[in-house]
Each structure stands twice: as C-alpha cells, then as structure tokens.
Design a protein around this motif. Structure first.
Motif, mmCIF file in Angstrom:
data_model
loop_
_atom_site.group_PDB
_atom_site.id
_atom_site.type_symbol
_atom_site.label_atom_id
_atom_site.label_comp_id
_atom_site.label_asym_id
_atom_site.label_seq_id
_atom_site.Cartn_x
_atom_site.Cartn_y
_atom_site.Cartn_z
ATOM 1 N N ILE A 329 0.834 -1.202 0.000
ATOM 2 C CA ILE A 329 0.000 0.000 0.000
ATOM 3 C C ILE A 329 0.866 1.249 0.000
ATOM 4 C CG2 ILE A 329 -1.664 1.317 1.358
ATOM 5 C CD1 ILE A 329 -2.799 -1.388 2.293
ATOM 6 N N ALA A 330 1.908 1.262 0.827
ATOM 7 C CA ALA A 330 2.765 2.444 0.927
ATOM 8 C C ALA A 330 3.463 2.720 -0.408
ATOM 9 C CB ALA A 330 3.793 2.244 2.041
ATOM 10 N N LEU A 331 4.028 1.680 -1.026
ATOM 11 C CA LEU A 331 4.745 1.893 -2.282
ATOM 12 C C LEU A 331 3.802 2.323 -3.403
ATOM 13 C CD1 LEU A 331 7.262 -1.106 -2.272
ATOM 14 C CD2 LEU A 331 7.715 1.292 -1.741
ATOM 15 N N THR A 332 2.592 1.761 -3.446
ATOM 16 C CA THR A 332 1.639 2.161 -4.486
ATOM 17 C C THR A 332 1.187 3.595 -4.283
ATOM 18 O OG1 THR A 332 0.880 -0.124 -4.599
ATOM 19 C CG2 THR A 332 -0.510 1.535 -5.629
ATOM 20 N N PHE A 333 0.925 3.991 -3.048
ATOM 21 C CA PHE A 333 0.554 5.384 -2.769
ATOM 22 C C PHE A 333 1.681 6.333 -3.136
ATOM 23 C CE2 PHE A 333 -3.054 4.916 0.575
ATOM 24 C CZ PHE A 333 -3.789 4.215 -0.364
ATOM 25 N N VAL A 334 2.927 5.913 -2.876
ATOM 26 C CA VAL A 334 4.069 6.752 -3.263
ATOM 27 C C VAL A 334 4.109 6.904 -4.783
ATOM 28 C CG1 VAL A 334 6.594 6.799 -3.385
ATOM 29 C CG2 VAL A 334 5.460 6.285 -1.229
ATOM 30 N N ALA A 335 3.855 5.817 -5.522
ATOM 31 C CA ALA A 335 3.872 5.898 -6.983
ATOM 32 C C ALA A 335 2.791 6.834 -7.500
ATOM 33 C CB ALA A 335 3.684 4.491 -7.570
ATOM 34 N N VAL A 336 1.568 6.726 -6.941
ATOM 35 C CA VAL A 336 0.493 7.632 -7.364
ATOM 36 C C VAL A 336 0.838 9.068 -7.003
ATOM 37 C CG1 VAL A 336 -1.940 8.195 -7.078
ATOM 38 C CG2 VAL A 336 -1.229 5.802 -7.185
ATOM 39 N N GLY A 337 1.415 9.262 -5.810
ATOM 40 C CA GLY A 337 1.812 10.612 -5.407
ATOM 41 C C GLY A 337 2.858 11.208 -6.331
#
Length: 497
Positions: A329-337
């Motif tokens: 979840i953290a890495l995917t949110f970072v990618a979207v950010g």
C-alpha cells in the motif's frame, strides 16, 4: 496551515491508510483461522490414522522379583514376614543398524491436506554377552524369580504398525502386541527362550517393520554403535533432535540421510534404562503433549527426528504474504503521489481508497483460491486480476493509458518480487532489503529536483485583499466622488472660516 490542501490530503491519506490496515488485519484473521482449521485437521488425521512416530529398540528386558523373609515381633508374637524387591534387567544392543524408506501419502479432511508417511524399515540388532540379564541377589538367602526374557520394539503410536516380522538368528519368532515394559508400553514383543539369559556368544535379531504415521519420525540411538540410513521421495525434510545427519543429500526428487552415532556421544542407553521420557522438539511421546514453554525437558532421552514439512503450505505462505500488505500500500501510494507531483495531476482521496482496497483484495483472493488450486496458480490468478484492475483504473485516474500502464507494471513487479520472497527461505531478508533500497533510490532520483518548499508556499501569510469591482453603483458620500469603476476618490474640501 490546517486549511492548506497539502495538509488536508496528508490527513485524508492517513485516515485511508488506517482503514486499509484494519482491512488487512481482518484478512490476517481469516488466514489464522484457516491455519487453526488445518491444525485441527492434522490432529483429526492423527487421531484416525496414527500420530508422529518414534522407534526405540530392539532391546531385551526381563522383569525380576527378589524376595526374602524377615523376622518381626518378640516372644510369642514373633513371625516371619516376606519382603520383596521388583526390578527390571535390560540388555542394549552393541550394534544397531536401521535402513528405511519413507513413502509419502497425502490425507485430507475437506479442503485441508496433511502429510502422512509409510515407513518400511529393516532393523538389525546385535548383542554381545547377555550377562546383564543375570539377576544379582542383594539379600542373603533371598529367592529370585525372573520372567522370560523379552525382545521388544517400542513405537510412538502402535496403531501405525502394519506388518512386522522378527527373526532370531535363523528362527522366526511370533510377535505379540505391547512390550511389557513399565514405561514404553506401546509397540510389539516376542518371548525368548530362557537359554539366552547370560549367553556369552551374543545374539542377533532382525526386524522388518512397516509403520505409518503423521508428519514426523523419531529414532532413539539405542545401540553402542548406531547406524541409520533413511531415504524418501519427499524433497523437503527437516532434521531435528539431538543429532543432525552425518551425511545427507537433498534433491528435488527426494532425500537421503545417514546418522552414525556412538554410545560415547549419547546417553540414550542410560536414559532408556532409567525410564526417561522420549521427547522430540518439546513433544512428549508418552504423554502426547507439549510441555509448558515448548522446550525439551531435561529428563528426556536422546533422539533425533525427520519432519516431512510442506514449504508450500498455502496458509503459511498466505500469512507471510499478508505481512507485506502495508509495504504494498505504501509503495503504491508513493507511486500515485509521484504521478501527482511530476505530472501536475489531482487524485481524489476516494481514488486512493479504491486503489488500496484493490491491493487488499489480492490477499483475500490468494488465500481463497489456494484452497482449490496449487499455490503458484492461485498467486498468478490473483495477481493478474489485481494488476489488470489497477492498470485499467489508473489509466482513467491519471488521465491517459500511457500513465496507467507504468503504474500497473510497477504493481506487477511488486507481486513478482513478493512471490520470489515467499519461495526463498534463507535469503528472503537480504533480497527484500535490497529491493526496498532500490525502490527508495528510484524515488529519491525522480524527486531530486522537486522544490518541496514550493509546495507549501500557500501556507505563508497572505497580503491584504483589495476589493474588486462589483459593477454596482455605490451610494454617494459627501466629500467623495465616484468614478466609472465604482472606486471612491477622496476630494479635499475647503475649511469654512
């Protein structure tokens, strides 16, 4: 500060993360329930078939009673009272050789499967002098009575005995259930002729035994010199106990292991002669329980074991996978950010929530599919479904297919890395640490030129606002004139005298 859009988004993302963590926790509870059900299934199979097995023997014992008369009382009340002492004579083999092959059989209860084994063992035991079976009197004028010598073989669960044949020299002896031993009562025995007691030229016995059990086989090195050779078609053995194999070879199509032990290196003979319990990995074979604390008690006899573990247990692997959910979840949110930051996009909080929910659904799909399909196929199906969903949704969320495909490819790479980590045992930590470092490096390289202060400039105090034209006439005020743009101009007036 608290009304700034960046602060609002961070608070919203934190709340979304908490909600997703609650969802992951619920999925982990489902996996643990499935693990508990599997443990109950293993216990059910053990109750119906046979539990973990132990081989101890062969050894010879003879129960003896020494009795003597003691005079008690005085005068006319004097009388003779018989006293007695019961003891057990034992003879341990000088040479013990065991050659065995274990064939695996899968048993199931509903959706859950348990590994059972069918062990075929050829055991040869050689005794030197049997002088230890000669009783020694401890009281003067005592009477000695001993039962017939008995050769016995103890097992952990006698229900697992399928066939057994005992040969003494060239003579086949009839076997009977039980051992007549006060401590190790489960197994089989045969009565020996009285002539073997005190025999000086030794004795050789051969036992062919077929034994079934569940998940683990343990062996007590009872001989003065013990040699054990075990082979199996199972490629995932787990060696435990007091002694590891002297030689072993593990291949994709099975394993072979050999133990060579001397009585100089083990106290097994003294332990068994003293009636010590047989425990392996904290498991008490006699009490059928694990002692408090899960440690092997000090009063247990020396032994070693082989467990036929299942490294691709879907519930164990699913439990390990869910532990990486937060990182996903953290890495995917970072990618979207990063897409928001680099491409000047705006992604709504609800869209973040939906992306995180899709990531969480992967773990639930994985555990449910793995109950019906092989783990590899289940993982591929769940990962493919989630990657396609996230790639399709990201193409609309980020405004173009060219942006959605890289995000989907990144998620697919994460799933591939997770599968590799699940298959690794010894190097999982180092591979995961290196992969996380590479991800962090990529984020730092992509954001190296970002002006982070520029993102928060709106949080500084703003200058006073100048009223704009409204297009409506203002009321007339004495001493003021109104221009065409509805702005007022002050005209000085002359003071009256």
């Amino acid at each position: 500060m608290f009304k700034h859009p960046l602060f609002t988004k961070l608070v919203a993302l934190a709340a979304i993360t908490v909600l997703l963590l609650i969802g992951l926790g619920m999925i982990e509870d489902v996996v643990r329930d499935r693990l508990r059900y599997r443990s109950l299934t293993a216990q059910s199979v053990a109750d119906s078939l046979a539990g973990p097995q132990t081989l101890m023997g062969p050894m010879i014992h003879s129960a003896c009673v020494e009795s003597w008369d003691v005079e008690t009382g005085k005068g006319d009340e004097r009388r003779m009272v018989e006293q007695r002492r019961e003891f057990l004579l034992t003879a341990m083999p000088e040479q013990l050789k065991l050659t065995s092959g274990a064939a695996m059989e899968e048993r199931s209860r509903g959706l859950h499967k348990v590994n059972t084994f069918n062990l075929k063992a050829h055991i040869t035991a050689q005794w030197g002098s049997l002088a230890s079976l000669q009783p020694q009197s401890t009281m003067k004028n005592s009477r000695m009575h001993c039962g017939a010598p008995i050769v016995m073989m103890a097992v952990g669960d006698a229900r697992g005995i399928r066939t057994a044949q005992l040969t003494l020299g060239e003579q086949a002896l009839p076997l009977k259930p039980g051992t007549f031993h006060p401590t190790y009562s489960r197994g089989l025995h045969a009565a020996l002729p009285e002539s073997v007691r005190g025999k000086a030229d030794g004795l050789t016995a051969t036992l062919d035994l077929e034994l079934v059990g569940t998940e683990r086989i343990s062996i007590v090195p009872l001989g003065g010199n013990t040699e054990v050779l075990m082979t199996s078609s199972w490629p995932h053995p787990s060696f435990a106990g007091r002694f590891l194999p002297s030689e072993r070879e593990v291949k994709p199509d099975g394993f072979s292991a050999q133990w060579r032990l001397s009585s100089l290196a083990t106290t097994a003979q003294a332990d068994i002669a003293g009636g010590s319990r047989i425990c392996v990995g904290g498991y008490d074979e006699n009490a059928h329980e694990y002692p408090p604390g899960g440690t092997t008690p000090r009063d247990c006899a020396d032994s070693f074991s082989v467990a036929f573990v299942d490294p691709v247990n879907p519930y164990t692997l699913s439990d390990r996978a869910t532990k990486y959910g937060v990182l996903f979840i953290a890495l995917t949110f970072v990618a979207v950010g990063l897409f928001e930051l680099m491409k000047k996009l705006r992604v709504h909080h609800v869209q973040y929530l939906l992306v995180g929910s899709a990531l969480c659904s992967f773990f639930l799909l994985l555990v449910s599919l793995s109950e019906h399909l092989p783990f590899g196929a289940s993982y591929a199906a769940a990962a493919t479904a989630c990657v396609l969903l996230l790639g399709y949704y990201a193409s609309h969320m980020l405004g173009s297919l060219a942006r959605g495909i890289p995000l989907g490819a990144g998620v697919a790479l994460l799933y591939g890395l997770l599968y590799v980590l699940l298959q690794l045992e010894q190097t999982a930590l180092v591979v995961g640490a290196i992969a996380l470092f590479l991800v962090l490096t990529a984020v730092m390289v992509l954001t190296r030129k970002v002006n982070w202060y520029g993102l928060t400039q709106g949080m500084a105090p703003q200058t006073p606002h100048t009223p704009k034209a409204t297009g409506f006439p203002l009321p007339a005020v004495p001493g003021h004139t109104t221009n065409a743009t509805n702005t007022t101009t002050h005209t000085p007036t002359k003071e009256s005298p």
